[in-house]
Design an enzyme around this catalytic site. Structure first.
Site, PDB file in Angstrom:
ATOM      1  N   SER A 202       0.826  -1.192   0.000  1.00 38.84           N
ATOM      2  CA  SER A 202       0.000   0.000   0.000  1.00 38.84           C
ATOM      3  C   SER A 202       0.873   1.261   0.000  1.00 38.84           C
ATOM      4  CB  SER A 202      -0.964  -0.020   1.192  1.00 38.84           C
ATOM      5  OG  SER A 202      -1.997   0.912   1.029  1.00 38.84           O
ATOM      6  N   ASP A 419      -8.577  -5.347  -6.499  1.00 36.57           N
ATOM      7  CA  ASP A 419      -8.289  -4.153  -5.695  1.00 36.57           C
ATOM      8  C   ASP A 419      -8.709  -2.899  -6.461  1.00 36.57           C
ATOM      9  OD1 ASP A 419      -7.250  -2.131  -4.132  1.00 36.57           O
ATOM     10  OD2 ASP A 419      -5.146  -2.679  -4.446  1.00 36.57           O
ATOM     11  N   HIS A 475      -7.039  -5.594  -1.634  1.00 36.93           N
ATOM     12  CA  HIS A 475      -6.057  -4.697  -1.021  1.00 36.93           C
ATOM     13  C   HIS A 475      -6.000  -4.989   0.494  1.00 36.93           C
ATOM     14  CE1 HIS A 475      -3.794  -0.831  -1.343  1.00 36.93           C
ATOM     15  NE2 HIS A 475      -4.052  -0.775  -0.050  1.00 36.93           N
TER      16      HIS A 475
END
Length: 502
Positions: A202, A419, A475
């Site tokens: 991330s 994601d 994610h």
């Protein structure tokens, strides 16, 4: 306590004394004395604790867990907390990985419990008053030694002794991480020879390449200790947030979230700019309204999973900022707590609710005592701290990738293909912009005979980059597909192409 400047001064005096001796035996004796002194220092001045049991886990931990603090800064005013887990296979030979959870400001414990570590919560047995931990058979510690770092300062149990030290940024965060790693390796010299990889997911897609550049520069400048850096790993990475977000229209079209007609209209009317829209461009604004109508009600972390009515997730801009058992509750949070008490009966109800167990467990005093948390270092643990005074001074990490691509490093970049926060198409776009040589075009990779995702192999003159999607992952990918992600990283560490079938 920790390795401070006085000990570095003593260490360097002994080192240069040994090197200046003309007799080889005396030199070796001096170097031996230096090593012995470093080992003595590490046992005296570093804050290290071996944790054998944890509340909520039945019996002794089946792996070696160490926690501790390392001081960085001119006066060690920043105290960074870490969890270190030795490889469960071969600690002496397996890679050493420094893992940075995203955010910025998300605790390393989040990565440890929910993503790649050997512990996870038993959602079927746990309740709000009794949180149960179980062993994760798909932990990356099966194949690597991993340092989970609470960074930047203010994250997890990391803290500062001055208010000024809490002010940080992308570059400052990378610098403190570099100082942390140098000091940690000096107090753990047996891992200096292990292949070193810097990893994160991330928002760490910004920090990891900066840190890799800092390590490379330090090695070239002769900074001690020299690190055996071999490469880096990025999962669902933020790279250039504008382009990451700008890829959502393309992603939505590929996933049939928007119509062909709307996709073509946006491409025509918005001229490829879907983020900073000209307010006078009526046609583009109308198209984007239709786009948001199609996508705003999706779960952004994984478009195929249910969207939670109350967000408790640490995903960007959708998680509670300072939730803890002591918080003054709103009607929504009271409803959420009532839901938590029933989660063991509905474990698949909503993934975001699972994150609340970490608040109940970590903020239990017996857990903090077991982890050897310094009293007074934190008022209450949060998964992601959004109150850190943080400056985003690096808008894009692409230049760092460009600088690093010919240094011979191995790079793994992976994305969950569901994601919607950082779509894989945007990640693939900046990788292709590096103008690397394609060694193996888009091809499936397999786990247990099933397609686990797709991969592309790139090469430079003396290095390589592997890109992989993880099928039906979000994610971030290991949280959704732990078995496949362990297989992926196991092959990659072993220099085995992902598409090799077992």
């Amino acid at each position: 306590m920790y390795l401070n400047s006085e000990f570095w001064w003593i260490n360097n005096i002994i080192f240069w004394w040994a090197m200046e001796k003309s007799d080889n035996m005396e030199s070796r004796f001096g170097l031996l004395l230096r090593t012995v002194l470093l080992l003595a220092i590490s046992s005296i001045v570093s804050s290290q604790n071996i944790i054998k049991i944890l509340p909520g886990f039945h019996g002794d931990l089946p792996f070696k867990l160490e926690t501790g603090y390392v001081g960085v800064g001119e006066k060690d005013e920043i105290q960074l907390f870490y969890y270190f887990i030795e490889s469960e296979k071969s600690p002496e030979d397996d890679p050493l990985v420094l893992w940075l959870t995203g955010g910025p400001g998300c605790s390393a414990l989040s990565g440890l419990i929910y993503e790649i570590g050997p512990l996870s919560f038993d959602y079927e047995m746990a309740s709000w008053n009794s949180t149960t931990l179980i062993y994760n058979p798909y932990s990356w510690t099966k194949v690597a030694n991993i340092i989970f770092l609470d960074g930047p300062v203010g994250t997890g149990f990391s803290y500062a002794t001055t208010w000024q030290a809490y002010n940080t940024s992308d570059t400052l965060s990378a610098t403190t991480n570099y100082d942390f790693l140098r000091k940690w390796l000096m107090t753990h010299p047996k891992f200096l020879k292990n292949p070193l990889y810097i990893a994160g997911d991330s928002y760490s897609g910004i920090i990891v390449p900066i840190l890799v550049q800092d390590i490379a520069n330090g090695n070239e400048a002769g900074v001690e200790p020299s690190m055996n850096l071999k490469g880096y790993i990025l999962g669902n990475p933020v790279t250039y947030l504008h382009d990451d977000v700008n890829s959502k229209v393309e992603f939505s079209y590929r996933k049939a979230l928007i119509s062909d007609q709307l996709y073509k209209s946006i491409k025509t009317n918005c001229n490829g700019e879907d983020v900073n829209i000209d307010q006078e461009n009526a046609l583009c604004n109308k198209d984007m309204e239709a786009f948001h109508e199609c996508t705003d009600k999706l779960s952004t972390a994984h478009i195929l999973e249910p969207r939670c009515p109350v967000h408790a997730s640490p995903k960007p801009k959708v998680f509670l900022k300072s939730w803890s058992p002591m918080t003054t509750f709103t009607e929504d949070s009271i409803h959420l707590l009532l839901s938590v008490s029933q989660l063991h009966n509905q474990p698949s109800m909503c993934r975001d609710y699972h994150y609340l167990y970490s608040y109940a467990w970590v903020n239990n005093q017996s857990v903090q005592d077991a982890l050897q948390i310094r009293k007074g270092s934190k008022q209450g643990w949060t998964r992601c701290n959004l109150t850190i005074p943080y400056v985003h001074d690096v808008t894009s990490s692409v230049d760092y990738h460009q600088n690093l691509k010919n240094k011979g490093y191995r790079v793994l970049v992976y994305s969950g293909d569901q994601d919607f926060i950082i779509p894989y198409v945007g990640t693939l776009a900046w990788i292709e912009a590096l103008n690397l040589t394609v060694g193996r075009a888009w091809t499936p990779w397999f786990v247990d005979g099933q397609v686990a995702g797709y991969t592309v192999q790139y090469y430079t003159d003396n290095g390589q980059l592997t890109f992989a999607t993880v099928k039906d992952a979000g994610h971030t990918a290991p949280e959704f597909r732990p078995k496949e992600c362990l297989a992926m990283v196991d092959r990659w560490f072993a220099h085995v192409p992902l598409f090799t079938q077992y």
